[in-house]
Each structure stands twice: as C-alpha cells, then as structure tokens.
Design an enzyme around this catalytic site. Structure first.
Site, PDB file in Angstrom:
ATOM      1  N   LYS A  98       3.774  -5.522   1.719  1.00 40.19           N
ATOM      2  CA  LYS A  98       2.562  -4.745   1.445  1.00 40.19           C
ATOM      3  C   LYS A  98       2.372  -4.749  -0.070  1.00 40.19           C
ATOM      4  O   LYS A  98       3.350  -4.606  -0.818  1.00 40.19           O
ATOM      5  CB  LYS A  98       2.763  -3.320   1.974  1.00 40.19           C
ATOM      6  CG  LYS A  98       1.543  -2.419   1.886  1.00 40.19           C
ATOM      7  CD  LYS A  98       1.851  -1.056   2.519  1.00 40.19           C
ATOM      8  CE  LYS A  98       0.661  -0.119   2.516  1.00 40.19           C
ATOM      9  NZ  LYS A  98       0.963   1.183   3.170  1.00 40.19           N
ATOM     10  N   SER A 173      -2.289   2.652   6.579  1.00 37.67           N
ATOM     11  CA  SER A 173      -2.774   1.818   5.509  1.00 37.67           C
ATOM     12  C   SER A 173      -2.116   0.432   5.434  1.00 37.67           C
ATOM     13  O   SER A 173      -2.648  -0.449   4.762  1.00 37.67           O
ATOM     14  CB  SER A 173      -2.561   2.526   4.170  1.00 37.67           C
ATOM     15  OG  SER A 173      -1.177   2.691   3.908  1.00 37.67           O
ATOM     16  N   SER A 197       1.185   5.393   8.061  1.00 34.50           N
ATOM     17  CA  SER A 197       0.932   3.998   7.722  1.00 34.50           C
ATOM     18  C   SER A 197       1.957   2.974   8.185  1.00 34.50           C
ATOM     19  O   SER A 197       1.684   1.772   8.120  1.00 34.50           O
ATOM     20  CB  SER A 197       0.712   3.868   6.221  1.00 34.50           C
ATOM     21  OG  SER A 197      -0.415   4.625   5.846  1.00 34.50           O
TER      22      SER A 197
END
Ligand code: NAG
Ligand code: NAG
Ligand code: NAG
Ligand code: NAG
Ligand code: NAG
Ligand code: NAG
Ligand code: NAG
Ligand code: NAG
Ligand code: NAG
Ligand code: NAG
Length: 550
Positions: A98, A173, A197
């Site tokens: 990420k 997210s 997330s």
C-alpha cells in the site's frame, strides 16, 4: 493412477518447453514449487506478475508505481538460487505495498499529489523485514487518499475499480491492495487499518486478511492517522499466505519508536503462525453472532449479505459449532463510533511524519500545509469528497490536548472491558459479523457506508476476514459482488483465529478470481526504463469529487 502419471508427464513436458510461470492465483507454495522444482527463475516469476500489471491494470487501476529495484532483486535471488543459497520464508515472493508504507526506492505518496515526490530515506522496518525474508517488492498500490475513507480514490492515483464489478469501489482504504491481489498482480499485498481498511478490501475482493492485535507489528515508517487505532497487516488469496506474511511482518517485534509494540506478551514472541493451520476444529467452538451488526431491512444491497451470513451460520452449526446470538446493548456500531479518536490524533501524528528529517524529496512539512491552497503552487493537490472537509477541518484544529481526549480514551477502556466480559460470560472463542451490512458501495458514493470495523479499531483486537459468498450475478457483476465476514478474537489470539479461518476457507470454498483476471497474459521483458515510467493508466477521479480548495 495411470491417467494421473500421464497427466504429470505432460505437465513436465509443458513446463520444460515454455519455462513460464502461471501467476494466476499463485501462492507462496506454488512459487516455491516452481523455482525449487520446476526450472523457473525468480526473474520469470517477477516478470509474470509485472506483465499482468502492464496488460490488465487498466481494468482496475490498482497500481500507483512499480519499484525500479524489482528485477535487480529477482536477479540477485536467482544468483542465490543457482549457488544453492536460497533462504528466507518469502524467497522470491512478489509483494505489493500500500503506498503509505515508506520505501527508499520509490516515493511514498499515500495517493496524495502533494506527496508525489516525497522520498523516505529508509524502508519502513516492516518493508525491510519482507525484503530480508526474500520478498520482491513489485511496487505500490493505490489507496483511499491518505487512508482517510473507504472509497479508494485519490488525487494522485485516481479511482480504483472493483475487479468483480467496475461500477463499484473495491472497498478501502487499502482498495488498491485488495484489487491487485484479487487480480493476481502479486502473491500478497500489505494494508493498514485505522477503522476498516484491512477488512473492507478483502471483503469486497473475495480475499483473506488479518488485522493483528494493536502493537503486534510496528507502525514506524508508515504514513499515520491514529496512535490509538492504526495497525498494519497482510491481504492474500489464502489463509496460509496471510499466516506466512504475518510471521515476517511481526518478526520485527519490539520497536522503541512505536511504544505500542512494548505490549507484545512473551507468549506472542517468535510465534510461527503457519503452525495454526490445521490445528483447529470448528466442532465444539462457540461463536457469538452480533445480531446488531446486520441491516435486516430488505433491499438489493442488504439481502445478499444477510443471505450469505445466514448460510454461513447454518454451515457452521452443521459442523458442530455453537452459534450464540449476542444482543447486548454495547454492540451498537453507531454508539461505539462516537469514541473514534482519529480527529484528535491525526494532526500531531502527521506533523511528526511530515517534519521528520529522514523524509526527503519535495513535500509539505505539516498537515496544514498539505491542506493549504493559498500558498503558490500548492493549490488543488488533495481530493475533496463531501464530508471529508469536515473531518480534515476538525483534525486541523484538534489535538490530544482537547478536553474530550482523555475521557474518550477512558470510554475505549470501558468498551474493551465490556467485550472481554461478553467473551467470558458467553464462553466464546470469537465473534462473527459481516464486514459490511450491505454490498460494497458504487463508484461516486459519498462514503463507504455500512461497515462494522469500528469495534476492533477501538479495542485493538485481532480480526481475520474470510470470503463467505457473492451476490447474485448481474450485467455489471458477472459472477456477483464478493461478501466477507469478520472473525473477531481476544487480543493476541492471532493463531487461533488463523486456524479457524483456515477451517472456514476449506469448508466454504468461496474465493473465485474476477473473470477478466483469468486471462493468460504473455510474459514480456521489462527494461529499467519501462519499470520507472509506469503510471496509473486510469488515474482520473469521478466527476462528483474535485481537487481541493479548502
Ligand atoms: C530450464 O530452463 C532453461 C531456460 O528456460 C532451459 O534452457 C533448460 O533447457 C531448462 N532445463 C530443463 C531441465 O527443463
Ligand atoms: C485496457 O487496455 C487494453 C489494451 O491496451 C484495451 O484493449 C482495453 O480496452 C483497455 N480496457 C479498459 C477498461 O480501458
Ligand atoms: C553461497 O554459500 C557459500 C557457502 O555456503 C558461499 O561460499 C558463497 O559465497 C555463497 N554464494 C553467494 C552467491 O552468496
Ligand atoms: C508512546 O508514544 C506516543 C507516540 O509517540 C507518545 O505520545 C506517548 O507519550 C508514549 N507513551 C509513553 C508512556 O511513553
Ligand atoms: C466453553 O466452551 C468450550 C468449547 O469452546 C468447552 O470446551 C467448555 O466446556 C465450555 N465451558 C463452559 C464453562 O461452558
Ligand atoms: C439499512 O438499509 C436500508 C435499505 O437499504 C437503508 O435505507 C438504511 O439506511 C440502512 N440502515 C442503516 C443503519 O445503515
Ligand atoms: C438474543 O435474542 C435472540 C432472539 O432475538 C434470542 O433467541 C437469544 O437468546 C438472545 N441472546 C441472548 C444472549 O440473550
Ligand atoms: C445505538 O446507538 C445510537 C446512538 O447512541 C442510538 O440512537 C440507537 O438507538 C442505538 N440502537 C439501539 C438498537 O439501541
Ligand atoms: C493561508 O492558509 C492558512 C491556513 O492554512 C491561513 O492561516 C493563512 O491565513 C492563509 N493565508 C492567506 C493569505 O490567506
Ligand atoms: C478540539 O478543540 C478545538 C478548540 O477548542 C475545537 O474547535 C475542536 O472542535 C475540538 N475537536 C474535537 C474533535 O472535539
């Protein structure tokens, strides 16, 4: 018997001729089989994933950047392989990060245009641990900008599309990580979780993940939101790979620069989480079902989730598990969410990150500068979603000195106590509930409504997320929209949860790749220039959002 020998013979013949690696649904075990027994080089493995990203990323827009060191790393690993020096539990395993994990080899942008050139001088300790275990960092995945919502749209990376239904978001997210793993762009990916997330993307992409107990893994070198709520962890296509990734990410242990890691109990040091696989039985376990974490109002968005949960409960009962409906009033998502402390912690945490002397490259040095549009050249460099204004505006004027901070922390302590009481009184192994009460929302929505992640976010308890079904197929979603369930445990019970998650994976057999991801992509070479020139190819944001003026 004869047929299977014949079949293996043809398989050998095929691999000897082509020496290409099939990245689709690959696992750590299948990569290791190919490189140790199958005459496949580590470079072949890396190229097979990079080629998929090159050809297929425009279906989902999950990737922000490719790592310029990826192929050099693969070649170095090949040299170790040919001198019989291959070691490391993740030897030659392609991984995506990420883009809020610091790396020295690529900018760390958190999807924000103002951080497009932000260059950490060192890898986050967790990234260093993955590399030391032999992993190849292929690149960085898109995320909801700064990890502040669950729609996975950002000013730098644009919108990531759900690979199963391009009219929907991939959750968030960590949505780029989820979409990328669903499409076999890597073996696993990393995520972060402040409220939902690490669980919403697996739920929306038919994947597995763990949100570890707060403190198990150091958060140093990861773009922060909340000291109380942030954790980091892996997202993968199997529980075994989640466990293997967790082993490495947790191996950093105590880190003086993240004092939450001082909470790790002796019993969680040096644990091999892969040993939990196959060590549990569903029969005899007692699961609490959080009846208030459902939306039982009939609708096309809620019914598929309720149906999948009802079927799951029936299957668990048939295996001999006991399901205890839990109706206690403390399990009220709306009431729990009032104690979310992100807004009070965000500015201080971000100011510390942005002003760190080790952060190089052009970048704002404070949160207020990131969100300022009046200084020259810095305007319009962040995403504006109706509703996020309020969040950011409050965060900019709030801090841990606000009067409500300590009283809210004490309410979080009360919540932890109440959850522990419920576990003990009802003799529970884990709590079960859908990650999201409705299907993952459509592109252009104002928020990722209906998620249940706040309970673990505030208590810091571990959760394993597993796929439990798909909604009925439609034109937009040819095999349906994925649905996931949370398995919430007591602090530091990662092993037990992973053992249970593996039993459920085996029993339910739900995971399926998106249809377009079944395409066999021809493996092509990547020059250094090509690696470095990579850009998100649908890096636009939906028209209902805009670039900021605050
Ligand atoms: C192994 O792969 C190399 C390169 O792809 C090829 O030249 C060689 O013939 C293969 N060896 C075997 C035993 O299949
Ligand atoms: C993705 O790119 C391929 C080849 O460049 C093209 O055929 C396809 O239409 C593109 N798909 C989307 C969704 O843009
Ligand atoms: C492999 O290991 C041997 C000794 O075990 C060592 O001499 C050699 O330098 C190593 N090779 C590489 C490429 O690291
Ligand atoms: C733990 O770390 C946080 C964040 O760096 C800091 O605010 C806090 O004072 C530390 N707590 C203790 C007891 O050292
Ligand atoms: C609690 O549940 C376990 C199974 O998970 C069972 O073995 C045990 O007897 C139960 N204890 C009580 C007090 O009900
Ligand atoms: C429950 O679902 C209905 C129908 O989709 C929706 O109108 C309502 O807002 C939802 N309630 C909650 C609390 O999310
Ligand atoms: C929760 O409510 C259901 C009915 O809605 C009931 O069957 C169950 O016994 C209740 N559970 C507890 C622990 O009170
Ligand atoms: C949950 O909490 C909210 C906010 O405190 C409250 O309005 C609502 O009535 C509660 N729901 C239940 C079922 O108690
Ligand atoms: C620019 O914005 C900052 C807050 O971000 C504010 O304090 C300052 O007064 C503004 N300056 C001008 C000239 O508007
Ligand atoms: C923190 O205090 C400031 C100043 O009193 C106030 O404006 C802000 O709303 C408070 N923040 C929160 C989250 O309550």
């Amino acid at each position: 018997m004869y047929l299977s020998i014949l079949f293996s013979f043809f398989l050998c013949l095929a691999s000897a001729q082509s020496a290409s690696f099939d990245a689709r649904e690959a696992t750590i075990e299948s990569v290791h089989n190919s490189i140790f027994n199958g005459n496949i080089s580590c470079r072949d493995v890396a190229l097979s994933f990079l080629s998929r990203i090159e050809v297929l990323n425009n279906r989902t827009n999950a990737i922000i950047s490719l790592d310029p060191t990826a192929l050099a790393t693969a070649d170095r690993l090949d040299a170790l392989l040919s001198s019989s020096n291959a070691t490391g539990s993740l030897f030659c395993i392609p991984v995506l990060l990420k883009d809020n994990y610091n790396t020295a080899s690529t900018p760390t942008t958190a999807g924000n245009l103002a951080l497009g050139q932000s260059r950490p001088s060192a890898d986050a300790p967790v990234v260093a641990a993955l590399k030391n275990a032999g992993a190849i960092i292929l690149g960085k995945a898109n995320l909801h900008e700064l990890a502040l919502e669950g729609l996975s749209v950002s000013s730098l990376g644009g919108q990531t599309f759900n690979p199963y239904d391009s009219t929907r978001t991939p959750g968030g997210s960590s949505g780029g990580s989820g979409a990328a793993v669903a499409a076999s762009f890597s073996v696993f990916a990393t995520g972060t979780d402040t409220v939902n997330s690490l669980r919403s993307p697996p739920s929306a992409n038919s994947l597995f993940s763990i949100r570890p107990t707060r403190g198990l893994i150091t958060r140093r070198g990861i773009v922060p939101i909340s000291y109380t709520q942030d954790v980091v962890g892996p997202i993968a296509r199997t529980i075994k790979d989640v466990a293997a990734a967790l082993n490495v990410m947790a191996s950093v242990g105590f880190d003086a620069e993240d004092n939450a890691t001082a909470l790790i109990p002796p019993s969680s040091k040096g644990v091999d989480y892969t040993e939990s696989i196959g060590s549990e039985s569903l029969s005899g376990l007692r699961f609490g079902l959080l009846t208030s974490f459902f939306n039982r109002t009939s609708s096309s968005e809620n019914d598929p989730v309720n149906d999948a949960m009802d079927k799951t409960v029936a299957r668990l009962r048939a295996e001999g598990a006991t399901i205890v409906p839990i109706n206690e009033t403390i399990f009220n998502v709306t009431a729990i969410a009032v104690n979310d402390v992100q807004r009070l912690e965000y500015r201080e945490a971000m100011d510390a990150y942005l002003s760190s002397p080790s952060l190089g490259g052009q970048h704002p040095s404070h949160l207020s500068e990131l969100y300022s549009t009046n200084s020259s050249g810095k305007g319009g460099r962040f995403l504006v979603i109706p509703g996020q204004y309020e969040y950011v505006n409050t965060a900019l004027i709030s801090s841990t000195s606000n009067a409500t901070y300590s009283s809210t922390l004490s309410k979080i302590q009360d919540l932890k106590q109440a959850v522990a009481d419920s576990f003990t009184r009802n003799n529970l192994t884990a709590l079960l509930y859908p990650e999201q009460r409705n299907l993952v929302v459509k592109i252009g929505s104002p928020s990722q409504a209906g998620r249940n992640g706040i309970l673990a976010a505030l208590t810091g308890s571990p959760v394993v997320t597993v796929p439990i079904g798909f909604s009925p197929p439609t034109n937009d979603a040819p095999i349906g929209v994925p649905i996931g369930m949370e398995i919430f445990g007591r602090p530091w019970e990662e092993s037990k949860l992973l053992g249970i998650g593996w039993e459920m994976e085996k029993l339910f057999q739900i995971r399926k790749p998106p249809i377009w991801a079944e395409e066999v992509v021809e493996v092509t070479e990547f020059s250094q220039e090509k690696l470095e020139a990579f850009k998100p190819n649908r890096g636009n944001i939906p028209g209902v959002y805009s670039l900021g003026t605050l």
